[in-house]
Design a protein around this motif. Structure first.
Motif, PDB file in Angstrom:
ATOM      1  N   THR A  89      -6.047   1.761  -3.176  1.00  0.00           N
ATOM      2  CA  THR A  89      -5.369   1.425  -2.243  1.00  0.00           C
ATOM      3  C   THR A  89      -6.373   2.354  -1.211  1.00  0.00           C
ATOM      4  N   ARG A 140       0.833  -1.487  -0.487  1.00  0.00           N
ATOM      5  CA  ARG A 140      -0.624  -0.265  -0.139  1.00  0.00           C
ATOM      6  C   ARG A 140       1.087   1.273   0.358  1.00  0.00           C
ATOM      7  N   LEU A 158      -6.901  -5.343  -3.636  1.00  0.00           N
ATOM      8  CA  LEU A 158      -5.409  -5.217  -3.819  1.00  0.00           C
ATOM      9  C   LEU A 158      -4.252  -6.467  -4.432  1.00  0.00           C
TER      10      LEU A 158
END
Length: 691
Positions: free
Chosen positions: A574, A210, A588
């Motif tokens: 994100t 992230r 993700l």
């Protein structure tokens, strides 16, 4: 703050940030007062627009401020030209004129949504400047050119004074800020690579992913602002773009390494050489980049990785295929980090000469393509058009003299926030700022300013409220409230060429501002709000559509372009993760899997061009199954690939593993192994390669 910051950092960082905010606010106030003074001296009728412009274009970084000012100037000129053309022609048909200006605003909003860079400000300004000039001159169409000219002068004065003040008084350079951030971003990238190589826990790897995705998003915004930077440490935009390209590859590469290591470990494979290599690469990533031996170590590690690849004469099995896939990605990982360190050194010093490969990449560097969502852009355009339609109907139906002010402010708010997943809450904070501006303006207009007869005294009297507004503007959390203040306060204060405060005029203007923002919020909540989950789903679906098209259409495509769009989607996805899933790591991971599938398709296309006709037809069958899989995928009904796809991949993999040409054999095995692991990770190894 980072986890390894010293204890005193907790207090020093907010203090330093507060000082920077105060400095920004003071510089913006100085620019605004200078612009107002110049506009008064040359006799402009509404000089308060120069004040509004100073606050609108103000940015903490000098390069960002200059870029925003330049784009605002271009948008203002374009919008004023549209108004000068449209008003005299359609002034006797107010409904048609409103519709034409609404279509122009909707078109500009649509283009701004697709651009998604600071350049989009050109379209936004062109859209609502046409409304500002057009609706202000509708009762006196013969003055439209004069109004456009005066408005342009007021705005250009604000732009010029802002540029001069922010460039001369303690400028904060984009290049200097970028040089600081690149070091942090490289540390983030190297941390994730080390964690992936050492197979650290899932939570750590997800946090690293992230952070790197957001870092890459930040680098993109720096790249757009760099051409406007004026510091001595001017970084070439091409160098930053190459760094973006290199770091973008890390997301699919490192996640692929995680997967291959996990599979080999679960299979109890004996990997002493590979384990030692992973440990040494992790240690290399922690070493001092200034060490002269750094590049030599990178070459030595790459040579070791090549030496550990399964030999072409060895009998091929699934473990060998996974080892080859792992080691190929490890070699790319080493090269990326080596190039990234070299590019960082070039950013810090112009004296550093690039290696041949990096110099060639810099010469070929170009802007990275970004994700575009035409559906969301159209939705935002229609929301803006609907806002203008509702406020215009109200204006015409009530014959309200200040109705044009409601139309203008509604269009501005709608254009600014229609791109958000859920624009309502943000626009409501603009409304709070608008409402708060009314009593403040009343106090100044009817109590304080009537006692003022000199410019210096008036500037001193305005200082408290304008400095507070600038401080609020410097913080993202309070920026919408500040926008409400800056769009409302200067006009209500009566900062024209002469003091002419009238309560009736003041009340009508205040009501128009509040009503306009309220209507914009109402329309945005109805027409533009799609929710965070739906927005994230659209991002994922767009990747599926592209994968299906890539598998369907034979021909070369640029993997770097595909990866750039997918990494942009990762950066957009994100911040939304915590709102959309019980397991926020899964979306993700899924989009990174899709990215690796695209890279595998690119390699299969490359293999196909040099393969024998029989093998090329088999690859075409595999790709047809891939296309069918991504065409059938639904976010609400996840499905595993058709077993026929897995069987087709296994059949072709077995045949290609027996090829005599080592280069073709390596390329085909790598592409098919990657495709199989990413699409069918649940499936057991191919029966004839399982040994």
């Amino acid at each position: 703050m980072r986890l390894n910051d010293p204890p005193g950092h907790l207090t020093s960082e907010p203090l330093w940030a507060g000082l920077l905010d105060a400095c920004f606010s003071i510089k913006t106030y100085i620019a605004a007062m200078l612009a107002y003074y110049i506009a008064l001296r040359i006799g402009l009728h509404r000089p308060y627009w120069s004040i509004i412009t100073c606050y609108i274009v103000a940015q903490p970084l000098a390069g960002a401020m200059i870029s925003k000012a330049a784009f605002r100037m271009m948008g203002t000129i374009l919008g004023a030209a549209v108004a000068v053309f449209a008003v005299p022609v359609f002034v006797n048909l107010p409904e048609l004129l409103s519709f034409i200006l609404g279509l122009w605003l909707a078109l500009c909003t649509y283009m701004a949504m697709l651009d998604r860079t600071p350049r989009s400000y050109v379209f936004l300004l062109a859209g609502y400047t046409a409304g500002i000039v057009g609706f202000a001159s509708v009762n006196q169409p013969d003055t439209v050119f004069d109004i456009a000219s005066v408005r342009l002068q007021e705005i250009l004065i604000g732009i010029a004074t802002s540029a001069v003040v922010h460039a001369l008084i303690l400028p904060r350079s984009v290049s200097v800020k970028l040089a600081e951030r690149v070091g942090d971003i490289l540390r983030d990238a190297e941390r994730w690579s080390r964690d992936a190589l050492m197979a650290n826990d899932v939570g750590t790897l997800d946090r690293d992913r992230r952070r790197l995705a957001l870092d890459l998003h930040e680098l993109h915004h720096f790249a757009v602002q760099l051409p406007f930077d004026m510091s001595r440490l001017t970084i070439r935009t091409a160098v930053l773009r190459v760094l973006q390209d290199r770091l973008s590859m890390l997301l699919p590469l490192a996640s692929g390494i995680e997967d291959r290591l996990s599979q080999l470990t679960q299979g109890n494979a004996a990997l002493p050489g590979i384990t030692a290599l992973m440990t040494d690469i992790a240690a290399w990533l922690e070493s001092d980049p200034g060490n002269p031996a750094f590049l030599m170590t990178a070459e030595a590690l790459t040579t070791r990785a090549i030496g550990l690849e399964p030999h072409v004469d060895m009998p091929w099995n699934w473990q060998n295929a996974l080892c080859l896939s792992l080691l190929d990605r490890v070699q790319d990982l080493i090269r990326i980090h080596r190039d990234a360190r070299e590019l960082h050194a070039m950013i810090l010093s112009r004296k550093v000469r690039p290696s041949a490969s990096v110099a060639d990449a810099i010469a070929k560097a170009r802007a990275q393509p970004l994700h575009r969502d035409h559906g969301l852009a159209l939705r935002a355009a229609l929301a803006t058009l609907g806002t203008l339609a509702v406020t215009t109907i109200m204006w015409i139906a009530t014959a309200w003299p200040d109705g044009s002010s409601a139309v203008i402010i509604a269009c501005i708010v709608s254009a600014l926030y229609s791109h958000l997943d859920n624009p309502g809450p943000t626009a409501v904070r603009v409304l709070y700022g608008t409402v708060a501006a009314v009593p403040i303006a009343a106090f100044y207009a009817f109590v304080l300013l009537p006692q003022v007869s000199e410019f210096a005294v008036m500037a001193t009297a305005l200082a408290p409220i304008l400095l507070m507004m600038g401080s609020l503007q410097a913080r993202p959390a309070t920026l919408p409230f500040a926008i409400g203040l800056m769009l409302t306060l200067p006009g209500l204060l009566g900062l024209n060429d002469a003091y002419d405060a009238d309560f009736r005029t003041f009340a009508n203007s205040a009501i128009a501002q509040v009503v306009g923002v309220g209507i914009a919020i109402f329309i945005l909540n109805i027409a533009s709000s799609i929710g965070t989950r739906a927005s994230a789903t659209r991002l994922v679906r767009s990747g599926w559509r592209e994968l299906a098209a890539m598998a369907r259409v034979r021909g070369a495509f640029d993997p770097a372009t595909w990866i750039s769009r997918m990494i942009d989607r990762v950066g957009m996805l994100t911040p939304r993760l915590k709102y959309i899933a019980a397991d926020p790591t899964q979306p993700l991971l899924d989009i990174l899997v899709d990215t690796r599938v695209g890279m595998a398709i690119a390699d299969l296309r490359k293999f196909q061009t040099g393969a024998a006709p029989g093998h090329a037809r088999q690859i075409a069958i595999v790709l047809r199954h891939v296309e069918q899989h991504y065409t059938r995928l639904r976010d609400d009904r996840p499905i595993d690939p058709d077993p026929a796809l897995v069987r087709a991949v296994d059949l072709v993999l077995i045949r290609i593993a027996a090829l005599e040409n080592p280069e073709q054999r390596r390329l085909g095995v790598l592409a098919l192994t990657s495709l199989r692991r990413n699409l069918a990770s649940y499936a057991p190894p191919p029966a004839r390669l399982a040994a």
